[in-house]
Design a protein around this motif. Structure first.
Motif, mmCIF file in Angstrom:
data_model
loop_
_atom_site.group_PDB
_atom_site.id
_atom_site.type_symbol
_atom_site.label_atom_id
_atom_site.label_comp_id
_atom_site.label_asym_id
_atom_site.label_seq_id
_atom_site.Cartn_x
_atom_site.Cartn_y
_atom_site.Cartn_z
ATOM 1 N N LYS B 162 -11.055 -18.702 4.301
ATOM 2 C CA LYS B 162 -10.370 -19.027 5.546
ATOM 3 C C LYS B 162 -8.874 -18.701 5.432
ATOM 4 C CE LYS B 162 -10.011 -23.453 7.335
ATOM 5 N NZ LYS B 162 -10.617 -24.790 7.367
ATOM 6 N N TYR B 163 -8.352 -18.868 4.212
ATOM 7 C CA TYR B 163 -6.913 -18.694 4.034
ATOM 8 C C TYR B 163 -6.567 -17.383 3.318
ATOM 9 C CZ TYR B 163 -6.855 -23.613 5.301
ATOM 10 O OH TYR B 163 -7.008 -24.789 5.969
ATOM 11 N N SER B 172 -2.235 -6.254 -3.023
ATOM 12 C CA SER B 172 -3.624 -6.703 -3.115
ATOM 13 C C SER B 172 -4.576 -5.922 -2.204
ATOM 14 C CB SER B 172 -3.709 -8.198 -2.820
ATOM 15 O OG SER B 172 -3.090 -8.493 -1.585
ATOM 16 N N GLY B 173 -4.147 -4.804 -1.696
ATOM 17 C CA GLY B 173 -5.035 -3.908 -0.962
ATOM 18 C C GLY B 173 -5.744 -4.543 0.222
ATOM 19 N N GLY B 174 -5.017 -5.293 1.061
ATOM 20 C CA GLY B 174 -5.602 -5.850 2.279
ATOM 21 C C GLY B 174 -6.429 -7.106 2.063
ATOM 22 N N LYS B 175 -6.511 -7.572 0.815
ATOM 23 C CA LYS B 175 -7.217 -8.826 0.529
ATOM 24 C C LYS B 175 -6.217 -9.851 0.027
ATOM 25 C CE LYS B 175 -11.400 -6.394 -0.896
ATOM 26 N NZ LYS B 175 -12.283 -6.144 -2.038
ATOM 27 N N GLY B 176 -6.698 -11.066 -0.232
ATOM 28 C CA GLY B 176 -5.823 -12.063 -0.830
ATOM 29 C C GLY B 176 -5.569 -11.712 -2.292
ATOM 30 N N ALA B 177 -4.352 -12.004 -2.790
ATOM 31 C CA ALA B 177 -4.030 -11.708 -4.193
ATOM 32 C C ALA B 177 -4.481 -12.864 -5.072
ATOM 33 C CB ALA B 177 -2.534 -11.486 -4.353
ATOM 34 N N ASN B 199 -12.765 -12.979 -0.247
ATOM 35 C CA ASN B 199 -12.023 -11.795 0.172
ATOM 36 C C ASN B 199 -10.703 -11.719 -0.610
ATOM 37 O OD1 ASN B 199 -11.536 -9.508 1.613
ATOM 38 N ND2 ASN B 199 -10.613 -10.584 3.342
ATOM 39 N N PHE B 200 -10.842 -11.618 -1.930
ATOM 40 C CA PHE B 200 -9.669 -11.604 -2.798
ATOM 41 C C PHE B 200 -9.735 -10.437 -3.768
ATOM 42 C CE2 PHE B 200 -9.255 -15.834 -1.207
ATOM 43 C CZ PHE B 200 -7.903 -16.155 -1.335
ATOM 44 N N GLN B 201 -8.572 -10.057 -4.267
ATOM 45 C CA GLN B 201 -8.468 -8.955 -5.214
ATOM 46 C C GLN B 201 -7.811 -9.470 -6.495
ATOM 47 O OE1 GLN B 201 -9.048 -5.457 -5.093
ATOM 48 N NE2 GLN B 201 -8.233 -5.458 -7.183
ATOM 49 N N VAL B 202 -8.458 -9.246 -7.636
ATOM 50 C CA VAL B 202 -7.881 -9.709 -8.899
ATOM 51 C C VAL B 202 -6.662 -8.870 -9.284
ATOM 52 C CG1 VAL B 202 -8.244 -9.707 -11.391
ATOM 53 C CG2 VAL B 202 -9.922 -10.762 -9.895
ATOM 54 N N ILE B 203 -5.575 -9.546 -9.615
ATOM 55 C CA ILE B 203 -4.401 -8.851 -10.142
ATOM 56 C C ILE B 203 -4.166 -9.356 -11.559
ATOM 57 C CG2 ILE B 203 -1.904 -8.581 -9.895
ATOM 58 C CD1 ILE B 203 -2.364 -8.654 -6.889
ATOM 59 N N SER B 204 -4.141 -8.435 -12.510
ATOM 60 C CA SER B 204 -4.015 -8.837 -13.916
ATOM 61 C C SER B 204 -2.563 -9.093 -14.249
ATOM 62 C CB SER B 204 -4.555 -7.729 -14.815
ATOM 63 O OG SER B 204 -5.804 -7.313 -14.354
ATOM 64 N N THR B 205 -2.240 -10.316 -14.693
ATOM 65 C CA THR B 205 -0.817 -10.600 -14.922
ATOM 66 C C THR B 205 -0.313 -10.147 -16.278
ATOM 67 O OG1 THR B 205 -1.537 -12.824 -15.377
ATOM 68 C CG2 THR B 205 -0.427 -12.430 -13.292
#
Lengths: 653, 330
Positions: B162-163, B172-177, B199-205
């Motif tokens: 929802k958020y 994040s390519g149009g998704k949640g980061a 609807n999220f995209q994994v970002i490796s820190t």
């Protein structure tokens, strides 16, 4: 007349090539839009490709054989122990306590005395003063022991590197066959980002001072070989021929003619080797090298810019000291007027006095605590660290909205579209496009090489990550070239600007990139742009210097003629100076690409993803080791592709 | 007499002189020489040297996070009280350190978070699992507290979609980061996203610094952020973060996880070299007996974070908890 015709012909070819290039790009973009998202070969971070699994299995087998495999028992382990004890020996001389004592063999005051003597004996008083002041500076920063550890490590690595590199370099200087054999390795060594060496070395030599020293050697030996070979090959032929015609043997010619004549270049090689070894300090700390790298890496993990900066500053001081001292040995012997007998006598007395001071200082440092251990209360590390933190905090909070705006602009306007093009297209489309561009820029040979290497990357299973890294490299290089050309033209045209800016470029070249990685993180957050910004800062000095040198080397007469014809400054720059220094610009672009690649991969530490992150992942998660090693291989292959395309492109034009 | 003193001869003569000086005072190093110095530090030194005969020299791996430093420093101080020589060696965790144990250059890992990832090394015999150190690690996904206030139901993972667009960035390519943990930490973000169809995209820190930076900016500038974090960690004293809840954990090794449930509570594990365990050394006893709580660790970590020297902060805790410490001596 005929040259004019040829010029016109090349111009037409160049324009045709430009149109062709544009056509390919347009075709690429349209096909990429149609097929977006298909056959991208994306591999989730936590999964291994079949190739990664195979590499992982090999790595596990190597680990398992450490105490049984003859290669380890008779080669790797003894080699590690020999180098380790050499490092420890040098460390106990100046850095770490001898067992049963609380100080090293020579305390801080003794080290000062020795350095003063060596520098004075090889140059003059000015450089001696500078070297001592810089060394004292590291002590005042509270970094004496770490600095000594770093110097000990550097010294050991340099001695081994010279021991191996000088003979090989001389051999390559005398024999074409040896040079042909060594050249690919020498070229490769200049391309491979240092981060890539570490994991394979740790596999064979474990972590610690030994593998850090070996890593440093692998990095610096090619430099010794290259410069020594160049020094011998660059010699004027007639004295050599004279010597041979007078019946000297090859050995005599080498020892009495060639080596003495190449001495200057060889000392330059020593200088470059020392600097290369020193620039490895921080990366080497990732595999357990003692010294100044530790606090810098640590500052990254606990996010303390100040502490990292203090250690980084000490690295810069040591770098300036070693650089000036070794190059002083070359510079101070240029006078053509032979010194008078009086001057020689005075000089000898001074050297003797300095030697006496060195011996006295060693004696003192072994017998009195004040001269043995750096005084605790002379330590400004907390002050410098806190001031740095305050400044960086202030700068990041005030500039935050500005820097975020800039980051978003670049990310949305350039980074994301380019990444979509490279990484979201079917892999074969990207391979084909890069191959055709290589064909246009560099010719058939490079195009074929590129296809082979790119297919090898596809085979590793890390195609998509490679494209993410490539995107960052291209964007960072573009921005570096824009800034580098602007500043380079400015300081190439104005001596005043040159005098003001060059020291910053020099310091920027020695400051380890890790030191400003965290401030960049504060300014730009955990994003790809942080990696790009760090890459830009790292490569700007070398690009700017090359551009400036190119501009300066444009014949004065050409510039004056243009001015006499009533050209404005802008016209002089764009119509005369830049076109005339095209070679330097292309060389700068090539160097820029390689420098950027070296640093963009450490962006994996701060959220930039790509191959650099996978290298880190591989070194910290055992089940991902195969993937990490494969990522190192992919970086290597990508580096060769980039370098070959850029180099042949530069040569052809 | 005429001595030609050019630079080469000069350096040679210096080394000869150096050799003379060194041999003349070999055995008379600073320990002896410094006894003329009345600073007193040398007498202390000889005192410890005398006891040192009973207790050996051991190397503690120093991993980067502050909580780890707290535990390692307490062990260092207690070991030195016993007269051991304790060296702190900074190095990367997991494979790197396990290799170092095999190579004989590390004897102690104070806390290891990865359930059983050392098995391959333990099987070869040089690495020994000593047991739990009493700390309980809890990994999770967190958001800044202001988000939980503004969107109360965000703390339920089922509502994350929802958020999702709140968390969208240019990265994040149009998704949640979805900011994932550093390499080396147990992470199942990709599985969680797949299982929950998020609807999220994994970002490796890549480093703890990057995560701390993320949350610091999220709290200070009131920006949205969803990221990996873990307790015990002193950051929770400084920043207000709220945990996102998944259904209760049902796995312990990450490869068993299907991504639909939360991270496990993991007891942190002590690891030692076979050398240390077999030595019967007092320090081995201390290490085997040592246990403490998250609260103990946080207390020291907070002091270190506030700028106290780790050795001082640890000593403060030791002095205040003398009975506990005496219990470890066996």
């Amino acid at each position: 007349m005929s040259t004019a015709v040829v010029n016109k012909a090349t111009k037409i070819i160049q324009i045709r090539r430009l149109y062709l290039f544009l056509f390919v790009v347009i075709a690429w973009v349209s096909l990429a839009t149609i097929f977006r998202g298909r056959a991208t070969l994306a591999l989730p971070v936590s999964e291994n490709s079949p190739f990664n699994d195979r590499v992982g299995a090999v790595a596990a087998a190597i680990r398992a054989g450490r105490f049984e495999n003859p290669a380890f028992i008779y080669f790797f382990n003894p080699l590690r122990e020999i180098i380790d004890s050499a490092v420890q020996l040098v460390r106990t001389l100046i850095a770490i306590p001898v067992s049963g004592s609380i100080i090293p063999v020579v305390g801080w005051f003794g080290v000062i005395g020795i350095v003063a003597f060596i520098v004075y004996a090889s140059s003059n008083f000015k450089f001696t003063f500078l070297a001592v002041a810089l060394l004292l500076g590291t002590g005042v920063l509270g970094m004496w022991t770490s600095t000594m550890d770093t110097i000990a490590m550097t010294l050991t690595a340099v001695i081994f590197s010279l021991g191996i590199g000088l003979p090989l370099g001389i051999w390559a200087g005398l024999s074409d066959r040896v040079l042909t054999f060594l050249r690919p390795f020498l070229d490769l060594a200049q391309i491979v980002p240092t981060l890539v060496y570490l994991a394979p070395l740790a596999l064979f030599f474990l972590i610690g001072a030994a593998s850090a020293t070996i890593a440093t050697m692998i990095y610096s030996i090619p430099i010794v070989i290259r410069i020594t070979a160049l020094g011998i090959r660059g010699l004027n032929n007639s004295p050599v021929e004279a010597s041979i015609s007078m019946g000297s043997t090859k050995r005599q010619t080498l020892a009495k003619v060639q080596l003495p004549m190449a001495k200057q270049t060889i000392i330059l090689g020593v200088n470059q080797t020392v600097m290369a070894a020193l620039s490895f300090v921080v990366i080497a700390a990732l595999i357990g090298a003692p010294g100044l790298g530790g606090p810098i890496i640590n500052a990254l993990t606990v996010r303390n810019v100040g502490d990292g900066f203090v250690a980084g500053l000490a690295v810069v001081l040591v770098a300036i000291m070693l650089d000036r001292s070794t190059s002083a040995a070359v510079k101070t012997k240029k006078s053509f007027v032979p010194p008078s007998a009086d001057e020689i006598k005075r000089r000898r007395l001074n050297v003797a006095a300095m030697g006496g001071f060195a011996v006295l200082s060693i004696y003192l440092s072994r017998n009195f605590l004040w001269a043995a251990v750096w005084p605790e209360n002379i330590n400004t590390s907390k002050i410098v660290s806190n001031a740095t933190n305050t400044f960086v905090d202030y700068a990041t909070t005030t500039l935050y909205f500005l820097t975020i705006g800039f980051r978003e602009l670049i990310t949305i306007a350039i980074l994301n579209p380019l990444e979509t093009l490279l990484a979201q297209s079917p892999w074969f489309l990207t391979v084909a496009a890069i191959a055709i561009i290589a064909l246009i820029i560099g010719g058939r040979g490079v195009a074929i090489l590129s296809v082979i290497l790119l297919l090898a990357i596809v085979y590793t299973g890390l195609w998509r990550d490679t494209m993410l890294t490539l995107t960052q490299v291209i964007v960072a290089t573009l921005l570096t070239m824009i800034i580098g050309i602007t500043v380079g033209v400015w300081i190439g045209r104005s001596q005043k600007a040159d005098t003001a800016i060059r020291p910053f470029l020099d310091a920027g070249q020695t400051l380890p990139a890790f030191v400003y990685l965290i401030p960049m993180l504060g300014l730009f957050g955990p994003t790809r742009f942080t990696a790009i910004a760090t890459g830009i800062v790292y490569s700007i000095p070398v690009v700017t210097k090359l551009v400036a040198d190119g501009i300066k080397n444009v014949p004065k007469s050409m510039v004056e003629a243009a001015i006499a014809n009533g050209s404005t400054s802008w016209q002089v720059i764009t119509k005369v100076q830049l076109p005339a220094s095209k070679r330097s610009l292309l060389l700068a672009a090539n160097q820029g690409l390689i420098f950027v690649l070296a640093v963009v991969v450490i962006g994996g530490f701060v959220g930039a993803g790509g191959l650099g992150y996978l290298v880190l992942l591989g070194s910290s998660k055992p089940e991902m080791q195969g993937k990490g090693l494969s990522a190192g291989l992919a970086i290597l292959l990508l580096g060769i592709v980039i370098d070959r395309i850029a180099q042949t492109g530069a040569r052809r034009k | 007499m005429k001595i030609k003193l050019n630079s080469r001869n000069a350096i040679a003569s210096l080394f000869i002189a150096l050799g003379l000086v060194l041999s003349a005072c070999s055995g008379a190093g600073v320990d002896e020489g410094a006894s003329t110095d009345t600073s007193g530090s040398t007498t202390e030194e000889t005192a410890t040297e005398a006891v040192a005969a009973e207790c050996g020299e051991w190397n503690i791996a120093m991993h980067a996070w502050v909580g780890y430093t707290a535990g390692a420093q307490v062990l260092t101080n207690v070991g030195e009280e016993l007269g051991c020589t304790i060296n702190q060696v900074k190095l990367d965790e997991a494979g790197v350190t396990y290799d170092a144990i095999e190579a004989g250059s590390i004897d102690v890992i104070v806390e290891d978070w990865g359930g059983g990832r050392w098995q391959e090394w333990a099987d070869r015999g040089q690495l020994v699992e000593v047991g739990e150190n009493g700390n309980v690690g809890l990994i999770g996904m967190f958001v800044p507290a202001w988000m939980a206030e503004e969107y109360p139901d965000i703390t339920d993972a089922a509502n994350l979609n929802k958020y999702a667009e709140l968390f969208e960035t240019s990265e994040s390519g149009g998704k949640g980061a979805w900011y994932e943990g550093p390499p080396g930490y147990t992470t199942i973000g990709e599985k969680m996203i797949a299982a929950g169809d998020l609807n999220f995209q994994v970002i490796s820190t890549g480093s703890e610094a990057a995560l701390v930076e993320l949350f610091t900016q999220a709290v200070e500038n009131k920006t949205a952020a969803l990221g990996y974090f873990y307790e015990p960690h002193n950051l929770f004293g400084a920043l207000d973060l709220v945990r996102i809840n998944w259904p209760e954990n049902d796995w312990s090794a990450p490869e068993e996880a299907d991504g639909s449930t939360d991270y496990p509570k993991s007891p942190l594990i002590k690891i030692a070299s076979k050398n240390l365990i077999d030595s019967g050394d007092p320090f081995a006893t201390v290490f085997q007996n040592w246990t403490w709580t998250n609260a103990d660790q946080n207390q020291i970590a907070a002091d270190i974070e506030a700028g106290t020297d780790p050795a001082v902060a640890a000593q403060k805790w030791i002095d205040a908890n003398r009975a506990t410490v005496d219990g470890w001596l066996g």
